[in-house]
Design an enzyme around this catalytic site. Structure first.
Site, PDB file in Angstrom:
ATOM      1  N   GLY A 157      12.145  28.387  19.687  1.00  9.49           N
ATOM      2  CA  GLY A 157      12.570  27.285  20.340  1.00  9.49           C
ATOM      3  C   GLY A 157      12.523  25.983  19.709  1.00  9.49           C
ATOM      4  O   GLY A 157      12.132  24.797  20.118  1.00  9.49           O
ATOM      5  N   SER A 164      19.535  39.048  17.729  1.00  9.00           N
ATOM      6  CA  SER A 164      18.713  39.012  18.845  1.00  9.00           C
ATOM      7  C   SER A 164      19.266  40.523  19.767  1.00  9.00           C
ATOM      8  O   SER A 164      20.465  41.324  19.230  1.00  9.00           O
ATOM      9  CB  SER A 164      19.061  38.128  19.845  1.00  9.00           C
ATOM     10  OG  SER A 164      20.082  38.202  20.394  1.00  9.00           O
ATOM     11  N   ASP A 193      15.361  39.349  16.440  1.00  9.35           N
ATOM     12  CA  ASP A 193      14.557  38.350  17.126  1.00  9.35           C
ATOM     13  C   ASP A 193      14.254  38.895  18.556  1.00  9.35           C
ATOM     14  O   ASP A 193      15.121  39.482  19.077  1.00  9.35           O
ATOM     15  CB  ASP A 193      15.619  37.120  17.247  1.00  9.35           C
ATOM     16  CG  ASP A 193      14.740  35.821  17.772  1.00  9.35           C
ATOM     17  OD1 ASP A 193      13.620  35.915  17.493  1.00  9.35           O
ATOM     18  OD2 ASP A 193      15.586  35.044  18.321  1.00  9.35           O
ATOM     19  N   HIS A 194      12.971  38.440  18.869  1.00 10.11           N
ATOM     20  CA  HIS A 194      12.677  38.925  20.275  1.00 10.11           C
ATOM     21  C   HIS A 194      13.150  40.624  20.561  1.00 10.11           C
ATOM     22  O   HIS A 194      13.756  40.835  21.612  1.00 10.11           O
ATOM     23  CB  HIS A 194      13.215  38.061  21.133  1.00 10.11           C
ATOM     24  CG  HIS A 194      12.549  36.601  21.433  1.00 10.11           C
ATOM     25  ND1 HIS A 194      11.381  36.608  21.814  1.00 10.11           N
ATOM     26  CD2 HIS A 194      13.072  35.606  20.997  1.00 10.11           C
ATOM     27  CE1 HIS A 194      10.970  35.240  21.702  1.00 10.11           C
ATOM     28  NE2 HIS A 194      12.180  34.905  21.281  1.00 10.11           N
ATOM     29  N   ASN A 203      12.782  28.697  14.193  1.00 12.52           N
ATOM     30  CA  ASN A 203      13.959  29.363  14.739  1.00 12.52           C
ATOM     31  C   ASN A 203      14.934  28.478  15.383  1.00 12.52           C
ATOM     32  O   ASN A 203      14.384  27.477  15.990  1.00 12.52           O
ATOM     33  CB  ASN A 203      13.759  30.513  15.794  1.00 12.52           C
ATOM     34  CG  ASN A 203      12.661  31.770  15.134  1.00 12.52           C
ATOM     35  OD1 ASN A 203      12.543  31.830  13.959  1.00 12.52           O
ATOM     36  ND2 ASN A 203      12.583  32.589  16.187  1.00 12.52           N
TER      37      ASN A 203
END
Length: 318
Positions: free
Chosen positions: A211, A48, A81-82, A254
């Site tokens: 999540g 991330s 990620d993100h 995830n």
């Protein structure tokens, strides 16, 4: 062996889900590789923006490349990620990543499409795949916070247009999960009707479930017994829902929070039992073993355990 995320998805789609695990340090990386090799599962390493700042992106890359040498049988992809647009471009240009996630879900539909489309064009030019998000998950993850009032499930009709207009390779859909330890109240579960509708409308497009930690009550109980103050009502995704969701096209799951709980439990218990200790290496070794067991267990639940040779054969054949 580092492979593309697309290669993993092609083999897994409709059969099982590939675990995507966030890492921040050496112990997590070693435990992740060991757990996946022990369970013979392909996997995705997720980095991330927060982890890239914490450990430095160069340090993380060096650790992952070293783990690949230590565990030569491992088959995995490396994923951002993100990411925002700038971070996506940095990862695409690095030559290290298998795929990136552009998260513009906080924007309106048109702007989300525009941003995602730019990232897709840049990534595809380099042979990388792109994950994009439609809908908003509630909860907290690093600097991302969405309260329950603003969380919303992915609209299957919008999903068709979104994938068509952006050309994204996988869709992170809001299907009832949320980030962090406090996900569900009561016995709420995944919205299988939404998952099924998305799969029917855009068949073959891998769905990504964010999540997805299960927040085991036993981990929370042990953390609190060792001095923690976590809310005992913390509740996550039922692990038994992973595989049914995978059969409906959820191909990437995830998991981050659960790994942090294992880390916290190991270290709290170690130093509570040995308050005179100050060497961080012994609990670090315990964590690597415990995290490896945790990863192997998750892979069993995802259905990815025992699939690594099938993936290897498919990649070599290609």
């Amino acid at each position: 062996m580092i492979v593309t995320t697309a290669e993993l998805f092609k083999v897994a789609y409709g059969k099982y889900a590939v675990g995507a695990y966030n890492v921040n340090n050496m112990e997590q990386i070693l435990g992740l590789f060991k757990g996946c090799v022990d369970s013979k599962a392909p996997f995705i390493i997720q980095l991330s923006k927060g982890s890239r700042k914490y450990a430095d992106k160069r340090m993380l890359e060096a650790l992952i490349r070293t783990a690949e040498v230590i565990y030569p049988d491992a088959i995995f992809a490396v994923h951002l990620d993100h990411g925002d647009e700038e971070t996506c471009y940095d990862c695409i240009d690095s030559g290290f990543y298998s795929s990136v996630m552009i998260d513009a879900s906080h924007e309106d539909f048109a702007e989300n499409v525009a941003i995602t489309k730019r990232v897709v064009e840049r990534a595809h030019a380099k042979g990388l795949s792109v994950e994009a998000e439609l809908g908003k998950l509630g909860g907290v993850e690093e600097d991302i916070q969405v309260d329950e009032g603003h969380a919303c499930l992915t609209n299957p009709e919008e999903a068709i247009e979104f994938v068509k207009q952006t050309g994204c390779d996988s869709l992170a859909a809001a299907i009832g999960t949320s980030h962090g330890a406090y996900k569900f109240k009561g016995h709420q579960s995944l919205h299988f009707n939404v998952i099924k509708s998305i799969q029917e409308k855009i068949p073959g497009t891998p769905i990504v479930m964010h999540g997805s930690s299960s927040v085991p009550a036993e981990e929370v109980k042990r953390i609190n017994a060792a001095g923690g103050t976590l809310d005992p009502s913390a509740c996550g995704v039922d692990e038994n829902e992973y595989l049914p969701a995978a059969k409906l096209g959820v191909t990437k799951v995830n998991i981050d929070t659960d790994g942090r709980l294992v880390w916290t439990r190991v270290h709290r218990e170690f130093f509570k039992e040995k308050p005179g200790e100050f060497d961080f290496r012994p609990p670090g070794k315990v964590f690597i073993e415990e995290y490896a067991k945790f990863i192997a267990h998750k892979n069993e639940k995802l259905g990815s355990a025992g699939q690594v040779e099938t993936v290897r054969a498919a990649v070599v054949k290609k």
